[in-house]
Design an enzyme around this catalytic site. Sequence first.
Site, PDB file in Angstrom:
ATOM      1  N   ASP A   1      13.548 -33.116  31.339  1.00  0.00           N
ATOM      2  CA  ASP A   1      12.923 -32.424  32.465  1.00  0.00           C
ATOM      3  C   ASP A   1      13.668 -31.110  32.690  1.00  0.00           C
ATOM      4  OD1 ASP A   1      11.563 -31.683  34.720  1.00  0.00           O
ATOM      5  OD2 ASP A   1      11.875 -33.555  35.798  1.00  0.00           O
TER       6      ASP A   1
ATOM      7  N   GLU B   1       8.233 -31.250  31.320  1.00  0.00           N
ATOM      8  CA  GLU B   1       8.847 -32.550  31.056  1.00  0.00           C
ATOM      9  C   GLU B   1       8.091 -33.307  29.979  1.00  0.00           C
ATOM     10  OE1 GLU B   1       8.722 -35.663  34.009  1.00  0.00           O
ATOM     11  OE2 GLU B   1       7.146 -34.611  35.120  1.00  0.00           O
TER      12      GLU B   1
END
Length: 364
Positions: free
Chosen positions: A6, A101
């Site tokens: 992420d 992500e």
Amino acid sequence: MIAHFDIDAFYASVAQRDDPELRGKPLAIAGSSRRAVVLTASYEARPFGVRSAMPLFRARELCPELLVRPPDFERYRATSNAVFEIFARGALAVEGLSLDEAFVAIATSALEEAIDYAHGVRNAVRSEVGLTVSAGVATQKLLAKIASDDAKPDGLRAVPPGTEAAYLAPLPVGRLLGVGPKTQARLVEAGIVTIGQVAALDDSTVHRLFGRWGLSLRELARGIDERRVESDQKTVSVSSEETFEYDIRAIGELHAALRELAADVARRLTRSGLRGHTVGVKVKRSNFKIVGRQMRLAEATDDPDEIYAAAQRCLERAALAGGAVRLLGVRVAGLAENAPRQMSLLAEPPDARPPDDEEQHSPT
């Protein structure tokens, strides 16, 4: 092993990377309209309480020194592509969840080798793209995602095999996949506040609290998640929506906005080589009630005029009755590649399915 990566405060981090004057300062990425909301807040802004989805005026109240920059989605997409290329190096599969992500299936079952891979990805993103990435490594998706959240910002956390249930047990029940704010509030009322308590529930209690999906939820709470990393996820719909600076009542203004939204959806479909069978509209009224209407076409299309004509019909069936509109959206689903083009919407095709109606309420 599976990793979840992420990018930290993605939109804000891109702005700070590209403009040295923004580095180390509280920053929000947001539009300029009266109803603008924060898309991303830098980590320097978060101690003031500035968060994503917060109205911009409220963010400025909390942080008077807040700097605001408009979003640049072309730059975000280019940056995301560069990062995803790094994710794919040596990976078995990459499943993108958004621009910033992804889950990655790692070609090893050894924890230390998986950790080395994650370190390599993070170092490469930092040196080649100029951003930081948080990572979680585990035997399954749920744990990898939770671990990367725990590692933020700019960290890495790994969950050794065999410790999944123990890692989850003390965490708040709201961090369990599928438990939203309403469900969490109901569980807290029942005295269930941790994931470990969900894992310990018997069958009858699970069914009473969660219904048919309760057993699956309890499996997740016990650290059992058999979902695979899927790298060939297909786009299921393309949509575009606009929140108006001021509520709109005039049907002519709504039609003009609808045409622009239809054109935007058509452009994105064409760029992706897709056409769709189902056209729908989303209307959020001034009282925050959301109404959706959709219809299925006989043949798939990516033509802006055809999408607009179908969206117009859906809007007419939304029964606005002169009510003010806060948000309007157009969506095309039932996508296919290289589908035959529909020639006309002037006549209702005899084999068209009846329109599907849907209506819901939203607090936001």
